[in-house]
Design a protein around this motif. Structure first.
Motif, PDB file in Angstrom:
ATOM      1  N   PHE A 156       0.835  -1.205   0.000  1.00  0.00           N
ATOM      2  CA  PHE A 156       0.000   0.000   0.000  1.00  0.00           C
ATOM      3  C   PHE A 156       0.869   1.253   0.000  1.00  0.00           C
ATOM      4  N   PHE A 157       1.908   1.259   0.812  1.00  0.00           N
ATOM      5  CA  PHE A 157       2.797   2.420   0.905  1.00  0.00           C
ATOM      6  C   PHE A 157       3.818   2.431  -0.226  1.00  0.00           C
ATOM      7  N   PHE A 158       4.150   1.246  -0.740  1.00  0.00           N
ATOM      8  CA  PHE A 158       5.047   1.192  -1.905  1.00  0.00           C
ATOM      9  C   PHE A 158       4.391   1.849  -3.113  1.00  0.00           C
ATOM     10  N   LYS A 159       3.074   1.691  -3.220  1.00  0.00           N
ATOM     11  CA  LYS A 159       2.346   2.328  -4.323  1.00  0.00           C
ATOM     12  C   LYS A 159       2.368   3.845  -4.195  1.00  0.00           C
ATOM     13  N   ILE A 160       2.258   4.333  -2.960  1.00  0.00           N
ATOM     14  CA  ILE A 160       2.209   5.778  -2.719  1.00  0.00           C
ATOM     15  C   ILE A 160       3.590   6.411  -2.882  1.00  0.00           C
ATOM     16  N   PHE A 161       4.598   5.761  -2.323  1.00  0.00           N
ATOM     17  CA  PHE A 161       5.955   6.310  -2.345  1.00  0.00           C
ATOM     18  C   PHE A 161       6.810   5.541  -3.362  1.00  0.00           C
ATOM     19  N   GLU A 162       7.547   4.564  -2.894  1.00  0.00           N
ATOM     20  CA  GLU A 162       8.353   3.723  -3.771  1.00  0.00           C
ATOM     21  C   GLU A 162       8.629   2.406  -3.062  1.00  0.00           C
ATOM     22  N   SER A 163       8.995   1.388  -3.823  1.00  0.00           N
ATOM     23  CA  SER A 163       9.283   0.080  -3.227  1.00  0.00           C
ATOM     24  C   SER A 163      10.717   0.080  -2.701  1.00  0.00           C
ATOM     25  N   SER A 164      10.871   0.456  -1.454  1.00  0.00           N
ATOM     26  CA  SER A 164      12.208   0.514  -0.868  1.00  0.00           C
ATOM     27  C   SER A 164      12.197  -0.026   0.558  1.00  0.00           C
ATOM     28  N   ILE A 165      13.330  -0.552   0.966  1.00  0.00           N
ATOM     29  CA  ILE A 165      13.478  -1.064   2.321  1.00  0.00           C
ATOM     30  C   ILE A 165      13.324   0.061   3.337  1.00  0.00           C
ATOM     31  N   LEU A 166      13.795   1.247   2.981  1.00  0.00           N
ATOM     32  CA  LEU A 166      13.724   2.396   3.888  1.00  0.00           C
ATOM     33  C   LEU A 166      12.279   2.713   4.259  1.00  0.00           C
ATOM     34  N   ILE A 167      11.376   2.632   3.287  1.00  0.00           N
ATOM     35  CA  ILE A 167       9.959   2.895   3.564  1.00  0.00           C
ATOM     36  C   ILE A 167       9.445   1.942   4.640  1.00  0.00           C
ATOM     37  N   GLY A 168       9.793   0.657   4.516  1.00  0.00           N
ATOM     38  CA  GLY A 168       9.376  -0.330   5.502  1.00  0.00           C
ATOM     39  C   GLY A 168       9.921  -0.035   6.878  1.00  0.00           C
ATOM     40  N   ARG A 169      11.163   0.442   6.942  1.00  0.00           N
ATOM     41  CA  ARG A 169      11.791   0.746   8.233  1.00  0.00           C
ATOM     42  C   ARG A 169      11.171   1.983   8.880  1.00  0.00           C
ATOM     43  N   VAL A 170      10.888   2.991   8.065  1.00  0.00           N
ATOM     44  CA  VAL A 170      10.219   4.195   8.591  1.00  0.00           C
ATOM     45  C   VAL A 170       8.829   3.821   9.117  1.00  0.00           C
ATOM     46  N   LEU A 171       8.138   2.943   8.400  1.00  0.00           N
ATOM     47  CA  LEU A 171       6.824   2.477   8.849  1.00  0.00           C
ATOM     48  C   LEU A 171       6.920   1.776  10.193  1.00  0.00           C
TER      49      LEU A 171
END
Length: 426
Positions: free
Chosen positions: A81-96
């Motif tokens: 869901f957040f990869f669609k909004i931002f980008e598919s990155s490991i950093l996004i998962g860690r910030v989440l």
């Protein structure tokens, strides 16, 4: 001298700004951890990340070109869901993970205030949870434990509120949230039942059966779309994931060690199936056959499963030790060593609290204590049936910390080092 020092510490912990201070410092610490470490993702984390990218790109949930439900889809779907909004990155998962833990701290704090009235118990619980080493270590890991604890905490909080307001709609919404928890870890299916049992025993509410029915209606409504998807994909009904038979065989085969471990020669003989439901049924059949034919061996391995369920308890540090520099590895090894010492102390105090409650104070067991004991017992039973891993108790830690904090508060009160009534008067 010692009494004065303890009194000063207690006064600091019950200070009106203590919770906010701990909250801010714990978030800063997690941000520092994220900026300091950038480990490679391996094992389950790699699966969750790759499948999240696949879903975000509209490719569905597949493995080797075939529909999959081997791992529960919840965490991958959440990330996608957040990869669609931002980008598919490991950093996004860690910030989440940091944002999820903000929610965890908030809802667990609310639950603690419902469970306990003592200010020292509440604030100590928050302190221990905010700086619990293994949970901090999970900041940089893409495992489903943090998301599950978040959903688990909200679900229990709403359940407790529903018990208070006695509204049908509240139980229905709670059921939907427990259903979302099942998408992440299917064993959440029976957790509402545990709380209903405790509610019936402690409160004797006549309308408990109705509320139970409404909650599970919401739960099954929540998981229905994925059930229909699985039926369409495999031609059979399977609850959330197709990993149950595999997990059962991991813990019940001639080479089982009590934790997750695979003997390559043994597993090579079990042919893979394109249809995961057929493979699930095959592995389940093999596991049950082994248990029937080797009952003594199946019983003997239970202590090992229990050992691995609780220990080492700091597996998050181990998962972080991939692709780090030599200096980072040295520091992480030391941190893990000291954290395991703290965890051992935590287990000792928790064990003392259990012994005290069951042998000296069993007639006055509270709703909170009984609920926590049954939650722990339920997960212990699951590990003795399947296999043990210390990350399986990840979401139980906040509740165990509550009982540890409660015991510390009782001891300090007994020693006249803490007086809540005096605190309120001032």
């Amino acid at each position: 001298m010692i009494r004065n020092s303890i009194n000063n510490i207690v006064k600091l912990i019950v200070h009106k700004h203590f919770i906010l201070t701990c909250f801010i410092l714990s978030i800063i610490l997690r941000i520092f951890w994220l900026l300091w470490l950038n480990p490679e993702i391996v094992s389950d984390a790699d699966w969750y990340f790759e499948k999240a990218k696949m879903i975000a790109e509209g490719k569905g949930y597949f493995s080797f070109g075939h529909p999959t439900a081997f791992y529960p889809v919840g965490y991958s779907a959440f990330l996608s869901f957040f990869f669609k909004i931002f980008e598919s990155s490991i950093l996004i998962g860690r910030v989440l993970n940091i944002f999820l833990y903000i929610g965890i701290l908030f809802f667990v704090y609310k639950i603690t205030k419902i469970f306990f009235s003592d200010k020292l118990t509440i604030n100590l619980s928050f302190l221990f949870l905010a700086f619990y080493p293994n949970h901090i270590a999970y900041t940089t890991l893409l495992y489903n434990e943090t998301l599950f604890l978040f959903l688990f905490s909200i679900s229990i909080f709403l359940f407790l509120l529903s018990l208070k307001n006695q509204k049908i709609i509240s139980f229905f919404i709670t059921g939907i949230l427990f259903g979302l928890s099942c998408y992440v870890k299917p064993q959440a299916l029976f957790i509402p039942l545990i709380f209903f049992i405790v509610s019936y025993v402690k409160n004797s509410k006549k309308n408990i059966p109705l509320f139970l029915l409404v909650l599970y209606f919401g739960l099954f409504l929540s998981v229905l779309p994925w059930q229909l998807r699985n039926y369409k994909a495999f031609g059979k009904v399977t609850f959330i994931s197709t990993v149950k038979g595999y997990d059962l065989l991991i813990g019940n085969n001639p080479y089982a060690k009590g934790n997750y471990g695979i003997n390559e020669n043994y597993w090579r003989k079990i042919s893979l199936e394109e249809n995961e439901c057929i493979y699930d049924k095959k592995t389940k059949k093999l596991a049950l056959k082994y248990i029937r034919n080797h009952p003594l061996e199946s019983i003997k391995i239970i202590p090992k499963k229990l050992y691995y369920f609780f220990w080492p308890g700091m597996e998050g540090f181990g998962w972080n030790m991939n692709g780090l520099s030599e200096n980072q590895m040295k520091i992480l090894h030391k941190l893990r060593y000291y954290s395991m010492g703290a965890f051992l102390l935590f287990l000792i105090i928790f064990s003392i609290s259990v012994v005290y409650q069951l042998f000296w104070n069993y007639k006055q067991i509270s709703f909170a204590t009984l609920a926590i004991y049954l939650l722990l017992l339920y997960h212990i039973i699951l590990s003795t049936v399947f296999f043990g891993e210390s990350r399986f108790h990840f979401h139980l830690v906040p509740f165990m910390l509550m009982l540890v904090s409660d015991l510390i508060s009782k001891i300090l009160t007994k020693l006249k080092l803490y007086n809540q009534s005096k605190l309120h008067r001032h």
